[in-house]
Design a protein around this motif. Structure first.
Motif, PDB file in Angstrom:
ATOM      1  N   PRO A 118      -4.577  -3.592   4.453  1.00  0.00           N
ATOM      2  CA  PRO A 118      -4.218  -3.390   2.943  1.00  0.00           C
ATOM      3  C   PRO A 118      -5.378  -3.262   2.477  1.00  0.00           C
ATOM      4  O   PRO A 118      -6.733  -3.185   2.193  1.00  0.00           O
ATOM      5  CB  PRO A 118      -3.672  -4.788   3.122  1.00  0.00           C
ATOM      6  CG  PRO A 118      -4.647  -5.340   3.692  1.00  0.00           C
ATOM      7  CD  PRO A 118      -4.723  -4.792   5.543  1.00  0.00           C
ATOM      8  N   LEU A 119      -5.112  -2.437   1.065  1.00  0.00           N
ATOM      9  CA  LEU A 119      -6.227  -2.346  -0.495  1.00  0.00           C
ATOM     10  C   LEU A 119      -5.418  -3.104  -0.979  1.00  0.00           C
ATOM     11  O   LEU A 119      -4.786  -2.990  -2.083  1.00  0.00           O
ATOM     12  CB  LEU A 119      -5.477  -0.546  -0.086  1.00  0.00           C
ATOM     13  CG  LEU A 119      -6.725  -0.247  -1.543  1.00  0.00           C
ATOM     14  CD1 LEU A 119      -7.825   0.044  -0.648  1.00  0.00           C
ATOM     15  CD2 LEU A 119      -6.319   1.479  -1.793  1.00  0.00           C
ATOM     16  N   GLU A 120      -6.395  -4.033  -1.845  1.00  0.00           N
ATOM     17  CA  GLU A 120      -6.443  -4.433  -3.167  1.00  0.00           C
ATOM     18  C   GLU A 120      -7.537  -3.499  -3.884  1.00  0.00           C
ATOM     19  O   GLU A 120      -8.409  -3.273  -4.482  1.00  0.00           O
ATOM     20  CB  GLU A 120      -7.257  -5.795  -3.002  1.00  0.00           C
ATOM     21  CG  GLU A 120      -6.997  -6.583  -4.518  1.00  0.00           C
ATOM     22  CD  GLU A 120      -7.679  -7.838  -4.715  1.00  0.00           C
ATOM     23  OE1 GLU A 120      -7.654  -8.574  -5.598  1.00  0.00           O
ATOM     24  OE2 GLU A 120      -8.247  -7.740  -3.433  1.00  0.00           O
ATOM     25  N   LEU A 155     -12.712   6.472  -4.223  1.00  0.00           N
ATOM     26  CA  LEU A 155     -11.386   5.352  -4.904  1.00  0.00           C
ATOM     27  C   LEU A 155     -11.023   4.583  -3.372  1.00  0.00           C
ATOM     28  O   LEU A 155     -10.773   3.900  -4.056  1.00  0.00           O
ATOM     29  CB  LEU A 155     -10.649   6.863  -5.274  1.00  0.00           C
ATOM     30  CG  LEU A 155     -10.842   7.856  -6.549  1.00  0.00           C
ATOM     31  CD1 LEU A 155     -10.242   9.064  -6.853  1.00  0.00           C
ATOM     32  CD2 LEU A 155     -11.366   6.788  -7.889  1.00  0.00           C
ATOM     33  N   LEU A 156     -11.057   5.474  -2.539  1.00  0.00           N
ATOM     34  CA  LEU A 156     -10.164   4.659  -1.321  1.00  0.00           C
ATOM     35  C   LEU A 156     -11.521   3.426  -1.068  1.00  0.00           C
ATOM     36  O   LEU A 156     -11.101   1.956  -0.853  1.00  0.00           O
ATOM     37  CB  LEU A 156     -10.015   5.582  -0.560  1.00  0.00           C
ATOM     38  CG  LEU A 156      -9.142   6.451  -0.815  1.00  0.00           C
ATOM     39  CD1 LEU A 156      -8.872   6.891   0.884  1.00  0.00           C
ATOM     40  CD2 LEU A 156      -7.783   5.155  -1.443  1.00  0.00           C
ATOM     41  N   ALA A 161      -8.444   2.813  -5.831  1.00  0.00           N
ATOM     42  CA  ALA A 161      -6.762   3.707  -6.333  1.00  0.00           C
ATOM     43  C   ALA A 161      -5.697   3.806  -4.547  1.00  0.00           C
ATOM     44  O   ALA A 161      -7.149   3.814  -3.858  1.00  0.00           O
ATOM     45  CB  ALA A 161      -6.465   5.044  -6.385  1.00  0.00           C
ATOM     46  N   ALA A 162      -4.798   3.387  -4.943  1.00  0.00           N
ATOM     47  CA  ALA A 162      -3.927   3.503  -3.804  1.00  0.00           C
ATOM     48  C   ALA A 162      -4.217   5.317  -2.592  1.00  0.00           C
ATOM     49  O   ALA A 162      -4.103   5.746  -4.091  1.00  0.00           O
ATOM     50  CB  ALA A 162      -2.457   2.881  -3.669  1.00  0.00           C
ATOM     51  N   PRO A 163      -3.955   5.167  -1.497  1.00  0.00           N
ATOM     52  CA  PRO A 163      -3.818   6.358  -1.183  1.00  0.00           C
ATOM     53  C   PRO A 163      -3.418   7.695  -1.866  1.00  0.00           C
ATOM     54  O   PRO A 163      -3.881   8.963  -2.784  1.00  0.00           O
ATOM     55  CB  PRO A 163      -3.766   6.525   0.580  1.00  0.00           C
ATOM     56  CG  PRO A 163      -4.071   5.064   0.595  1.00  0.00           C
ATOM     57  CD  PRO A 163      -3.166   4.543  -0.529  1.00  0.00           C
ATOM     58  N   LYS A 164      -2.281   6.910  -1.877  1.00  0.00           N
ATOM     59  CA  LYS A 164      -1.326   8.164  -2.516  1.00  0.00           C
ATOM     60  C   LYS A 164      -1.888   8.706  -3.873  1.00  0.00           C
ATOM     61  O   LYS A 164      -1.840   9.690  -5.034  1.00  0.00           O
ATOM     62  CB  LYS A 164      -0.180   8.089  -2.837  1.00  0.00           C
ATOM     63  CG  LYS A 164       1.038   8.313  -1.632  1.00  0.00           C
ATOM     64  CD  LYS A 164       2.432   8.277  -0.982  1.00  0.00           C
ATOM     65  CE  LYS A 164       3.075   7.835   0.548  1.00  0.00           C
ATOM     66  NZ  LYS A 164       3.985   8.549  -0.040  1.00  0.00           N
ATOM     67  N   GLN A 165      -2.581   7.735  -5.141  1.00  0.00           N
ATOM     68  CA  GLN A 165      -2.831   7.935  -6.850  1.00  0.00           C
ATOM     69  C   GLN A 165      -4.002   8.225  -6.161  1.00  0.00           C
ATOM     70  O   GLN A 165      -4.375   9.284  -7.327  1.00  0.00           O
ATOM     71  CB  GLN A 165      -3.749   6.257  -7.325  1.00  0.00           C
ATOM     72  CG  GLN A 165      -1.870   5.959  -6.926  1.00  0.00           C
ATOM     73  CD  GLN A 165      -1.925   4.070  -7.359  1.00  0.00           C
ATOM     74  OE1 GLN A 165      -3.015   3.716  -7.932  1.00  0.00           O
ATOM     75  NE2 GLN A 165      -1.504   3.380  -8.174  1.00  0.00           N
ATOM     76  N   ALA A 166      -5.132   8.092  -5.079  1.00  0.00           N
ATOM     77  CA  ALA A 166      -5.844   8.489  -5.613  1.00  0.00           C
ATOM     78  C   ALA A 166      -5.956  10.364  -4.791  1.00  0.00           C
ATOM     79  O   ALA A 166      -6.949  10.867  -4.804  1.00  0.00           O
ATOM     80  CB  ALA A 166      -7.076   8.291  -3.543  1.00  0.00           C
ATOM     81  N   ALA A 167      -4.795  10.464  -3.818  1.00  0.00           N
ATOM     82  CA  ALA A 167      -5.027  12.360  -3.752  1.00  0.00           C
ATOM     83  C   ALA A 167      -4.111  12.683  -4.971  1.00  0.00           C
ATOM     84  O   ALA A 167      -3.998  13.869  -5.526  1.00  0.00           O
ATOM     85  CB  ALA A 167      -3.343  12.375  -2.623  1.00  0.00           C
ATOM     86  N   ALA A 168      -3.315  12.131  -5.950  1.00  0.00           N
ATOM     87  CA  ALA A 168      -2.927  12.531  -7.554  1.00  0.00           C
ATOM     88  C   ALA A 168      -4.208  13.285  -7.940  1.00  0.00           C
ATOM     89  O   ALA A 168      -3.875  14.359  -8.703  1.00  0.00           O
ATOM     90  CB  ALA A 168      -1.850  12.006  -7.760  1.00  0.00           C
TER      91      ALA A 168
END
Length: 241
Positions: A118-120, A155-156, A161-168
């Motif tokens: 899990p990522l905080e 970012l990760l 950032a969460a993975p999809k936020q980092a990708a965006a």
């Protein structure tokens, strides 16, 4: 044979890279180099393909609601001018590439190990984001990439950032850096090579499929695994070139 292999390779690279918000410059360069294409064709072609795929990925991840402007702008503000500076510096390439390749392979390993953890998420402090963005922009200019292979893992790992936020965020970051690099190429008196249409069609199709999967279908753990594969390819290319 090249007329068949090159579009196929571009399609697969665009699909894989765009699923994690990247555009594939290092992959395009690797495929074109393996097919013994001229450097005068490779660099501008990779930049054009990067701009197309990054544009598609930016739009897909934004439409899916993953883009965060507050996270994006500090990194981009510092990165874009320093990417230009990095492009003017000529370092001893062998040692530099080995160092970066080792960093990317280590990042790939960490992502595979931590894929399901899990990522905080907590936003970065502004001075730290500016400092990191400037450093990544400098690396982007030095290596001739869009910088996403450095920004997304940071970012990760930092929990920014969460993975999809980092990708965006990475997709638009890459778009700006690639557009800046292509502008520099054209301003210097160079021109775009011919015969790009089949590659643009292949990259566009791969980018559409890959970014749709990444933005709407892949789970966060899947994003991390795809990113690990991207970093593994990029790191191996740096170590072996």
């Amino acid at each position: 044979m090249t007329e068949l292999l090159l579009p196929a390779g571009v399609f697969l690279i665009a699909l894989l890279y765009s699923s994690v918000g990247h555009a594939g410059a290092s992959g395009y360069i690797a495929v074109m180099s393996l097919l013994s294409l001229a450097p005068a064709f490779i660099k501008p072609s990779a930049l054009v393909l990067n701009i197309l795929v990054a544009s598609i990925a930016s739009l897909q991840f934004w439409r899916a609601g993953h883009f965060r402007w507050a996270l994006f702008w500090p990194f981009a503000l510092a990165a874009v001018p320093l990417a230009f500076v990095g492009g003017t510096i000529d370092l001893p390439r062998q040692a530099f590439q080995w160092l970066l390749g080792a960093v990317l392979l280590y990042s790939a390993w960490r992502l595979m190990v931590q894929a399901r953890q899990p990522l905080e998420v907590k936003p970065p402090h502004l001075p730290l984001a500016l400092l990191a963005g400037g450093f990544i922009g400098l690396l982007s200019g030095l290596t001739g990439t869009g910088g996403g292979i450095f920004l997304t893992p940071l970012l990760l790992f930092a929990g920014w950032a969460a993975p999809k936020q980092a990708a965006a965020v990475s997709a638009l970051f890459i778009l700006l850096n690639s557009a800046s690099g292509l502008s520099g190429w054209l301003v210097s008196g160079q021109s775009l090579p011919g015969g790009l249409l089949p590659l643009l069609l292949a990259a566009g199709a791969g980018g559409l499929v890959g970014s749709w999967l990444g933005a709407r279908q892949l789970a966060p753990a899947g994003i991390k695994r795809f990113l690990a594969l991207v970093l593994l390819i990029a790191g191996a290319k740096l170590l072996l070139s």
